[in-house]
Design a protein around this motif. Structure first.
Motif, mmCIF file in Angstrom:
data_model
loop_
_atom_site.group_PDB
_atom_site.id
_atom_site.type_symbol
_atom_site.label_atom_id
_atom_site.label_comp_id
_atom_site.label_asym_id
_atom_site.label_seq_id
_atom_site.Cartn_x
_atom_site.Cartn_y
_atom_site.Cartn_z
ATOM 1 N N GLN A 85 0.822 -1.206 0.000
ATOM 2 C CA GLN A 85 0.000 0.000 0.000
ATOM 3 C C GLN A 85 0.859 1.259 0.000
ATOM 4 O O GLN A 85 0.551 2.241 -0.681
ATOM 5 N N THR A 188 -1.615 -10.782 10.637
ATOM 6 C CA THR A 188 -2.182 -10.099 9.474
ATOM 7 C C THR A 188 -1.260 -10.165 8.265
ATOM 8 O O THR A 188 -1.709 -9.959 7.139
ATOM 9 N N TRP A 194 -8.053 -8.869 0.750
ATOM 10 C CA TRP A 194 -9.434 -8.391 0.867
ATOM 11 C C TRP A 194 -9.920 -8.353 2.308
ATOM 12 O O TRP A 194 -10.982 -7.796 2.593
ATOM 13 N N ARG A 196 -10.403 -6.995 5.878
ATOM 14 C CA ARG A 196 -10.323 -5.659 6.477
ATOM 15 C C ARG A 196 -10.085 -5.783 7.973
ATOM 16 O O ARG A 196 -10.767 -6.552 8.662
ATOM 17 N N THR A 197 -9.130 -5.035 8.478
ATOM 18 C CA THR A 197 -8.847 -4.994 9.909
ATOM 19 C C THR A 197 -8.717 -3.528 10.313
ATOM 20 O O THR A 197 -8.511 -2.653 9.456
ATOM 21 N N ARG A 200 -5.471 -2.134 9.004
ATOM 22 C CA ARG A 200 -5.471 -1.877 7.569
ATOM 23 C C ARG A 200 -6.283 -0.628 7.229
ATOM 24 O O ARG A 200 -5.941 0.101 6.297
ATOM 25 N N ARG A 201 -7.351 -0.387 8.000
ATOM 26 C CA ARG A 201 -8.098 0.863 7.792
ATOM 27 C C ARG A 201 -7.214 2.070 8.088
ATOM 28 O O ARG A 201 -7.202 3.035 7.318
ATOM 29 N N ARG A 204 -4.730 2.537 5.253
ATOM 30 C CA ARG A 204 -5.342 3.144 4.068
ATOM 31 C C ARG A 204 -5.506 4.650 4.238
ATOM 32 O O ARG A 204 -5.260 5.437 3.313
#
Length: 451
Positions: A85, A188, A194, A196-197, A200-201, A204
């Motif tokens: 990311q 993780t 795909w 979502r944790t 990870r939010r 992002r």
């Protein structure tokens, strides 16, 4: 005491948990874990990160082989969703023909001649910071170095200033560091993209802030170019670069390489400078020698790029700080068919790891490794470390493209600030947090003392 074993000796590795392997021990303290593998099991240690089987190398010659063979019989290892990311598919993580193309396009922007052209900006920003400091004031060294290197990175990379935007950028990078470290040390790392944790939010959201900033300066740069203004910065060179077929970098590729260069010019150097100041604070003789060199060479004037070569002790301070606290603390690759190290075959698919942190703190190569001794790097030192025992920027064909930029920046900043102030943070060192780079775990408070 580090075990002394013949090169290539294989020993048993640590027992692991079903499915998790050695992940629990690694997650608790990855730096101590690698040192324990080296000390307890030797120079070639099988271990597993979850289901991923691997080997830790702890001899310089083996590390040299690994670094030199990446892109031939070893391939860069995929290190998780969070890193992808942040870096996209930039030159650090791309492979094969795609990597070769990107490296050829990016490398000219950070060649020594181009780095020399950025030296004046480095000095100007450091001098402005020194001018804002007052004797007796208390500062957070890491915060101050981060703000400084951020401003230098934005000006040299984008040809603009970070004024008014430092806080959101710094907060986003801090979040990215935490989430990268957390993912790499947890389950993780093995979750599908795909899933979502909460982490990870947060990642992002942090990357969205960085993307918005880069898009802003790209548009700013394009507007200036459309108006006929020439901008001699790294972004301009990335936008103007063409491959052998005349093709430019795509906008997404410019974004990815900008992030990579920004991290190299900001995150790496800010942590190196933070550790250097803290180490100097606990080593009055080394600090006095720095003062003497700066007085003798500069005589109170600001340094130039030419002074980089005239300040050997200052360079040695930086080199020793990079030894004790290497920003990149772990390097890995995956064996392809036909891979070998030290004459020993490495099965295809095996993850091979080497740790600058562990290697730099091995008493076989660096006696009394915890001690801060810039004199280790004296030209006439009686004992020199072997090749590939010191590799804070990696090595081989995939060595860090920004290494020269980071070294010049760190030396010139030390020279500018060191002429005017001692940063007294006492003798106790801050703890470390292994994220994308090796960060101080807590603030690093210091008192400004006139030099």
């Amino acid at each position: 005491m580090t075990a002394t074993l013949p090169p290539g000796t294989r020993t048993g590795g640590p027992r692991g948990w079903p499915l998790l392997g050695n992940l629990p021990a690694f997650a608790r303290d990855p730096l101590a874990f690698f040192e324990s593998l080296r000390d307890d099991y030797g120079d070639w240690v099988p271990w597993s990160l979850g289901p991923r089987r691997g080997i830790l190398l702890s001899r310089p010659e083996h590390t040299g082989e690994l670094l030199g063979a990446v892109e031939s019989t070893f391939k860069p290892m995929e290190l998780g969703w969070a890193l992808h990311q942040l870096l996209g598919n930039g030159v650090v993580v791309s492979t094969g023909d795609d990597w070769r193309r990107k490296r050829a396009l990016v490398q000219p922007a950070v060649r020594p001649r181009q780095v020399a052209s950025y030296a004046a900006t480095m000095v100007e920003c450091a001098d402005a910071l020194a001018g804002s400091w007052r004797e007796g004031a208390r500062i957070d060294v890491h915060q101050e170095m981060a703000r400084l290197t951020q401003r230098i990175a934005v000006r040299t990379l984008f040809g603009s200033d970070a004024a008014g935007r430092e806080a959101p950028i710094s907060a986003a990078m801090a979040t990215a560091q935490r989430e990268l470290g957390a993912e790499f040390r947890g389950l993780t790392l093995f979750l599908p993209s795909w899933v979502r944790t909460p982490g990870r939010r947060r990642m992002r959201e942090a990357v969205a802030v960085l993307d918005e900033e880069i898009e802003y300066v790209i548009r700013e740069h394009e507007a200036a170019s459309s108006a006929g203004a020439e901008r001699d910065d790294l972004l301009g060179r990335l936008l103007a670069a063409r491959d052998e077929h005349g093709g430019p970098l795509s906008r997404k590729e410019v974004r990815d390489e900008s992030i990579t260069l920004y991290i190299g010019g900001h995150e790496t150097t800010s942590t190196t400078l933070t550790w250097a100041w803290q180490l100097l604070s606990g080593a009055p003789e080394a600090r006095a020698r720095l003062t003497q060199e700066l007085d003798r060479v500069l005589g109170g004037r600001l340094p130039t790029h030419e002074d980089y070569a005239r300040l050997p002790w200052t360079r040695q301070v930086v080199k020793e700080a990079l030894r004790i606290y290497p920003p990149v603390w772990l390097i890995s690759a995956v064996a392809a068919q036909g891979a070998s190290i030290g004459g020993r075959a490495v099965p295809a698919g095996t993850a091979v790891w080497t740790s600058p942190w562990s290697m730099h703190r091995d008493e076989r190569w660096f006696p009394d490794p915890e001690a801060f001794r810039p004199e280790r790097w004296d030209a006439d030192a009686p004992r020199r470390a072997p090749d590939h025992a010191w590799f804070p920027f990696g090595g081989g064909p995939r060595a860090c493209l920004g290494a020269r930029f980071a070294l010049v920046e760190a030396v010139l900043v030390l020279a500018v600030l060191g002429q005017r102030f001692h940063l007294d943070s006492g003798t106790e060192r801050a703890g470390v947090f292994p994220g994308l780079t090796l960060q101080p775990r807590t603030p690093v408070p210091a008192t400004l003392v006139a030099a």
